[in-house]
Design a protein around this motif. Sequence first.
Motif, mmCIF file in Angstrom:
data_model
loop_
_atom_site.group_PDB
_atom_site.id
_atom_site.type_symbol
_atom_site.label_atom_id
_atom_site.label_comp_id
_atom_site.label_asym_id
_atom_site.label_seq_id
_atom_site.Cartn_x
_atom_site.Cartn_y
_atom_site.Cartn_z
ATOM 1 N N ALA A 132 0.839 -1.206 0.000
ATOM 2 C CA ALA A 132 0.000 0.000 0.000
ATOM 3 C C ALA A 132 0.874 1.255 0.000
ATOM 4 O O ALA A 132 0.599 2.229 -0.726
ATOM 5 C CB ALA A 132 -0.937 -0.015 1.205
ATOM 6 N N ALA A 133 1.955 1.243 0.798
ATOM 7 C CA ALA A 133 2.866 2.387 0.839
ATOM 8 C C ALA A 133 3.543 2.556 -0.509
ATOM 9 O O ALA A 133 3.714 3.695 -0.999
ATOM 10 C CB ALA A 133 3.894 2.203 1.946
ATOM 11 N N ALA A 134 3.935 1.427 -1.126
ATOM 12 C CA ALA A 134 4.588 1.507 -2.432
ATOM 13 C C ALA A 134 3.621 2.034 -3.483
ATOM 14 O O ALA A 134 3.996 2.854 -4.334
ATOM 15 C CB ALA A 134 5.119 0.137 -2.840
ATOM 16 N N VAL A 135 2.385 1.613 -3.412
ATOM 17 C CA VAL A 135 1.378 2.108 -4.357
ATOM 18 C C VAL A 135 1.181 3.609 -4.150
ATOM 19 O O VAL A 135 1.119 4.390 -5.114
ATOM 20 C CB VAL A 135 0.055 1.322 -4.220
ATOM 21 C CG1 VAL A 135 -1.076 2.008 -4.968
ATOM 22 C CG2 VAL A 135 0.233 -0.109 -4.705
ATOM 23 N N GLU A 136 1.093 4.008 -2.915
ATOM 24 C CA GLU A 136 0.939 5.443 -2.613
ATOM 25 C C GLU A 136 2.153 6.226 -3.116
ATOM 26 O O GLU A 136 2.016 7.309 -3.706
ATOM 27 C CB GLU A 136 0.767 5.663 -1.109
ATOM 28 C CG GLU A 136 -0.615 5.391 -0.594
ATOM 29 C CD GLU A 136 -1.672 6.269 -1.265
ATOM 30 O OE1 GLU A 136 -1.467 7.495 -1.416
ATOM 31 O OE2 GLU A 136 -2.699 5.694 -1.658
ATOM 32 N N ALA A 137 3.331 5.684 -2.858
ATOM 33 C CA ALA A 137 4.545 6.372 -3.328
ATOM 34 C C ALA A 137 4.555 6.443 -4.842
ATOM 35 O O ALA A 137 4.948 7.455 -5.435
ATOM 36 C CB ALA A 137 5.783 5.638 -2.814
ATOM 37 N N GLY A 138 4.098 5.361 -5.489
ATOM 38 C CA GLY A 138 4.043 5.354 -6.960
ATOM 39 C C GLY A 138 3.051 6.379 -7.472
ATOM 40 O O GLY A 138 3.313 7.062 -8.470
ATOM 41 N N LYS A 139 1.913 6.484 -6.803
ATOM 42 C CA LYS A 139 0.910 7.470 -7.205
ATOM 43 C C LYS A 139 1.479 8.881 -7.047
ATOM 44 O O LYS A 139 1.307 9.739 -7.919
ATOM 45 C CB LYS A 139 -0.357 7.331 -6.358
ATOM 46 C CG LYS A 139 -1.256 6.207 -6.741
ATOM 47 C CD LYS A 139 -2.488 6.249 -5.828
ATOM 48 C CE LYS A 139 -3.354 5.045 -5.958
ATOM 49 N NZ LYS A 139 -4.496 5.070 -5.058
ATOM 50 N N ASP A 140 2.102 9.079 -5.881
ATOM 51 C CA ASP A 140 2.668 10.420 -5.627
ATOM 52 C C ASP A 140 3.740 10.747 -6.664
ATOM 53 O O ASP A 140 3.813 11.880 -7.175
ATOM 54 C CB ASP A 140 3.274 10.497 -4.222
ATOM 55 C CG ASP A 140 2.216 10.515 -3.134
ATOM 56 O OD1 ASP A 140 1.045 10.824 -3.439
ATOM 57 O OD2 ASP A 140 2.566 10.206 -1.957
ATOM 58 N N ALA A 141 4.560 9.795 -6.972
ATOM 59 C CA ALA A 141 5.618 10.026 -7.957
ATOM 60 C C ALA A 141 5.009 10.305 -9.313
ATOM 61 O O ALA A 141 5.482 11.194 -10.055
ATOM 62 C CB ALA A 141 6.551 8.820 -8.011
ATOM 63 N N TYR A 142 3.998 9.623 -9.678
ATOM 64 C CA TYR A 142 3.341 9.827 -10.967
ATOM 65 C C TYR A 142 2.723 11.215 -11.032
ATOM 66 O O TYR A 142 2.848 11.909 -12.018
ATOM 67 C CB TYR A 142 2.297 8.737 -11.207
ATOM 68 C CG TYR A 142 1.538 8.934 -12.479
ATOM 69 C CD1 TYR A 142 2.120 8.659 -13.718
ATOM 70 C CD2 TYR A 142 0.239 9.419 -12.456
ATOM 71 C CE1 TYR A 142 1.416 8.845 -14.877
ATOM 72 C CE2 TYR A 142 -0.466 9.613 -13.628
ATOM 73 C CZ TYR A 142 0.128 9.317 -14.832
ATOM 74 O OH TYR A 142 -0.571 9.496 -16.001
ATOM 75 N N VAL A 143 2.067 11.521 -9.921
ATOM 76 C CA VAL A 143 1.416 12.835 -9.882
ATOM 77 C C VAL A 143 2.494 13.915 -9.967
ATOM 78 O O VAL A 143 2.325 14.912 -10.670
ATOM 79 C CB VAL A 143 0.567 12.965 -8.606
ATOM 80 C CG1 VAL A 143 0.115 14.402 -8.380
ATOM 81 C CG2 VAL A 143 -0.611 12.037 -8.650
ATOM 82 N N ASN A 144 3.581 13.762 -9.255
ATOM 83 C CA ASN A 144 4.646 14.764 -9.252
ATOM 84 C C ASN A 144 5.294 14.871 -10.646
ATOM 85 O O ASN A 144 5.626 15.986 -11.086
ATOM 86 C CB ASN A 144 5.719 14.423 -8.224
ATOM 87 C CG ASN A 144 5.263 14.753 -6.811
ATOM 88 O OD1 ASN A 144 4.381 15.598 -6.637
ATOM 89 N ND2 ASN A 144 5.861 14.111 -5.850
ATOM 90 N N THR A 145 5.498 13.805 -11.304
ATOM 91 C CA THR A 145 6.153 13.841 -12.607
ATOM 92 C C THR A 145 5.199 14.351 -13.693
ATOM 93 O O THR A 145 5.633 15.014 -14.623
ATOM 94 C CB THR A 145 6.691 12.453 -13.018
ATOM 95 O OG1 THR A 145 5.676 11.515 -12.994
ATOM 96 C CG2 THR A 145 7.868 12.082 -12.206
ATOM 97 N N THR A 146 3.967 14.088 -13.584
ATOM 98 C CA THR A 146 3.030 14.553 -14.620
ATOM 99 C C THR A 146 2.641 15.981 -14.389
ATOM 100 O O THR A 146 2.340 16.715 -15.339
ATOM 101 C CB THR A 146 1.764 13.664 -14.651
ATOM 102 O OG1 THR A 146 1.204 13.576 -13.380
ATOM 103 C CG2 THR A 146 2.037 12.335 -15.232
ATOM 104 N N THR A 147 2.581 16.417 -13.209
ATOM 105 C CA THR A 147 2.216 17.783 -12.956
ATOM 106 C C THR A 147 3.413 18.706 -13.040
ATOM 107 O O THR A 147 3.280 19.882 -13.341
ATOM 108 C CB THR A 147 1.555 17.940 -11.574
ATOM 109 O OG1 THR A 147 2.371 17.426 -10.604
ATOM 110 C CG2 THR A 147 0.202 17.378 -11.553
ATOM 111 N N HIS A 148 4.566 18.342 -12.811
ATOM 112 C CA HIS A 148 5.768 19.185 -12.833
ATOM 113 C C HIS A 148 6.546 19.017 -14.120
ATOM 114 O O HIS A 148 7.498 19.675 -14.362
ATOM 115 C CB HIS A 148 6.691 18.822 -11.676
ATOM 116 C CG HIS A 148 6.142 19.203 -10.334
ATOM 117 N ND1 HIS A 148 5.234 20.155 -10.132
ATOM 118 C CD2 HIS A 148 6.405 18.768 -9.090
ATOM 119 C CE1 HIS A 148 4.955 20.252 -8.862
ATOM 120 N NE2 HIS A 148 5.674 19.419 -8.212
#
Length: 149
Positions: A132-148
Motif C-alpha cells: 500500500a505504501a509503495a502504491v501510494e509512493a508510486g501514485k505520488d511520484a506519478y502525480v509529481n512527474t506529470t504535474t511538474h
Amino acid sequence: MADNDSGASGFGWFLAGLGLGALVGVLYAPKSGKETREDLVSGALDAKERAAVLAQRGAEAASQYVDQGKQVVGQYVDQSKQAVGQYVEQGKQVAGEYVDKGREYYDKGRSQWTEYVEKGKSLVNEQQEKVAAAVEAGKDAYVNTTTHG
C-alpha cells in the motif's frame, strides 16, 4: 516295564508267598484237618482284615495327596491372578503415560501451529502495508512527474 508295575506285582508276589506258606504249613502241620481248616479260615480272615486296613490307609494317603495337590494348585492360581493383576496395572500405567505424552505433543503442536499462523498473518499485514505504501509512493511520484514535468 517291570519297574512300572513293581508295586502291583510286589503285592501279587506277597499274596502268592502267603498262599504257598499256608499250603506248606498245611502239609507239614501236626494238626487235624478240622484244626487246619480253622487255622486256614482264621489266616484268611486275618489277611482280609490286613488287606482292608492297607486299602483304608491307601485311600487316606490318596485323599491327603489330593488335598495337598488342591492346595498347591490353589496357591499357583492365586499367584497367577496376582501376577496378571500386576501386569494389567502396569499396562494401564504405561498406556496412561502414552496418552499423557500424546496430549502433551498435541498441545505443543497446536500452540506451534497457532504461533505460525499468527506470524503468517503478521507477515501478510506487513506486506500489505508495504505494498500500500509503495502504491501510494508510486501514485505520488506519478502525480509529481506529470504535474511538474
